[in-house]
Design a protein around this motif. Structure first.
Motif, PDB file in Angstrom:
ATOM      1  N   SER A   1      -4.716   4.619  -7.190  1.00  0.00           N
ATOM      2  CA  SER A   1      -3.676   4.600  -8.221  1.00  0.00           C
ATOM      3  C   SER A   1      -3.694   5.885  -9.042  1.00  0.00           C
ATOM      4  N   ILE A   2      -4.894   6.340  -9.379  1.00  0.00           N
ATOM      5  CA  ILE A   2      -5.027   7.590 -10.132  1.00  0.00           C
ATOM      6  C   ILE A   2      -4.431   8.747  -9.332  1.00  0.00           C
TER       7      ILE A   2
ATOM      8  N   VAL B   1     -10.236   4.479   2.527  1.00  0.00           N
ATOM      9  CA  VAL B   1     -10.185   3.757   3.799  1.00  0.00           C
ATOM     10  C   VAL B   1     -11.490   2.998   4.022  1.00  0.00           C
ATOM     11  N   PHE B   2     -12.603   3.622   3.672  1.00  0.00           N
ATOM     12  CA  PHE B   2     -13.911   2.974   3.791  1.00  0.00           C
ATOM     13  C   PHE B   2     -13.937   1.664   3.002  1.00  0.00           C
ATOM     14  N   CYS B   3     -13.458   1.706   1.758  1.00  0.00           N
ATOM     15  CA  CYS B   3     -13.454   0.509   0.907  1.00  0.00           C
ATOM     16  C   CYS B   3     -12.616  -0.607   1.516  1.00  0.00           C
TER      17      CYS B   3
ATOM     18  N   LYS C   1      -0.173   0.163   5.905  1.00  0.00           N
ATOM     19  CA  LYS C   1       0.951  -0.376   5.129  1.00  0.00           C
ATOM     20  C   LYS C   1       0.683  -0.274   3.634  1.00  0.00           C
ATOM     21  N   LEU C   2      -0.539  -0.580   3.233  1.00  0.00           N
ATOM     22  CA  LEU C   2      -0.895  -0.560   1.818  1.00  0.00           C
ATOM     23  C   LEU C   2      -0.859   0.854   1.244  1.00  0.00           C
ATOM     24  N   LEU C   3      -1.325   1.833   2.038  1.00  0.00           N
ATOM     25  CA  LEU C   3      -1.376   3.217   1.570  1.00  0.00           C
ATOM     26  C   LEU C   3      -0.116   4.007   1.906  1.00  0.00           C
TER      27      LEU C   3
ATOM     28  N   THR D   1      -2.867   7.888  11.279  1.00  0.00           N
ATOM     29  CA  THR D   1      -3.564   8.638  10.235  1.00  0.00           C
ATOM     30  C   THR D   1      -4.777   7.861   9.731  1.00  0.00           C
ATOM     31  N   VAL D   2      -4.599   6.548   9.542  1.00  0.00           N
ATOM     32  CA  VAL D   2      -5.715   5.712   9.097  1.00  0.00           C
ATOM     33  C   VAL D   2      -6.827   5.727  10.139  1.00  0.00           C
TER      34      VAL D   2
END
Length: 217
Positions: A65-66, A155-157, A170-172, A178-179
């Motif tokens: 978000s930041i 992505v790790f999280c 989808k979320l990013l 790319t993911v």
């Protein structure tokens, strides 16, 4: 009068922060959000001067978000206000562009001081966090996870949370390819091959406790 937006998934925390902030002269809370997605939408509509944000929230977490908010041309000052004192979280938040990192466990005066510093274009860290960073700076031990880029860390999280490549994409708002590339890169950097290895690294870095809550950074 400077405007403030508060981002936290707990309504009681948002209410308390609003009361605190509005006791400070020349500050006014103009918006609230409970998730990273809502925070970005609110920011684009309200354009506050200051954003106070938690790290662990449902969906897109604080770090992402930041990064998204600060990608805008008219970017605000950002204060992370969180319970998480692990150095990896501090580093990733500050690398994403946060101006201050304040622990919820500290006295509220700490947050007030952070607001004053940040609104004067200075940086601020809670004393506990600053001490940990100072100790780490003289240590030669660097966790492998600290070598991940901001996006690889995100992505790790999500992977630790058990999400699939398509869900993360989808979320990013990026492609699955790319993911998958980020997934390959982070596995190489961390020298891992399985989901068990992912969990081990998450435990060592203090991330797993967040994922158990269904939240992300």
């Amino acid at each position: 009068m400077k405007s403030v937006m508060i981002v936290d998934d707990h309504s009681a925390v948002r209410m308390g922060l609003k009361q605190l902030v509005e006791q400070i002269p020349n500050l006014e809370v103009i918006g609230e959000a409970s998730t990273g997605e809502i925070a970005y939408d609110c920011y684009t509509k309200l354009m506050p001067d200051l954003v106070i944000i938690d790290l662990s929230m449902p969906g897109v977490g604080g770090v992402e978000s930041i990064r998204k908010i600060l990608s805008r041309k008219e970017s605000p000052k950002i204060i992370v206000y969180t319970m998480h004192d692990e150095i990896i979280h501090v580093r990733k938040a500050m690398e994403a562009g946060a101006s201050a990192y304040v622990l919820k466990s500290e006295n509220v005066d700490d947050l007030i001081l952070a607001i004053e510093k940040v609104m004067s274009s200075q940086r601020y860290l809670s004393e506990v966090v600053a001490q940990k960073l100072a100790i780490e700076s003289v240590s030669e031990d660097i966790l492998p996870i600290e070598r991940l880029s901001a996006r690889e860390y995100e992505v790790f999280c999500f992977l630790v949370k058990g999400m699939k490549v398509g869900e993360i994409a989808k979320l990013l708002a990026i492609s699955s390819k790319t993911v998958a590339t980020y997934q390959t890169q982070l596995k190489q950097k961390l020298h891992i091959n399985s989901s068990v290895d992912l969990v081990i690294h998450a435990v060592k870095s203090g991330i797993l406790s967040l994922e158990k809550q269904g939240n992300s950074l």
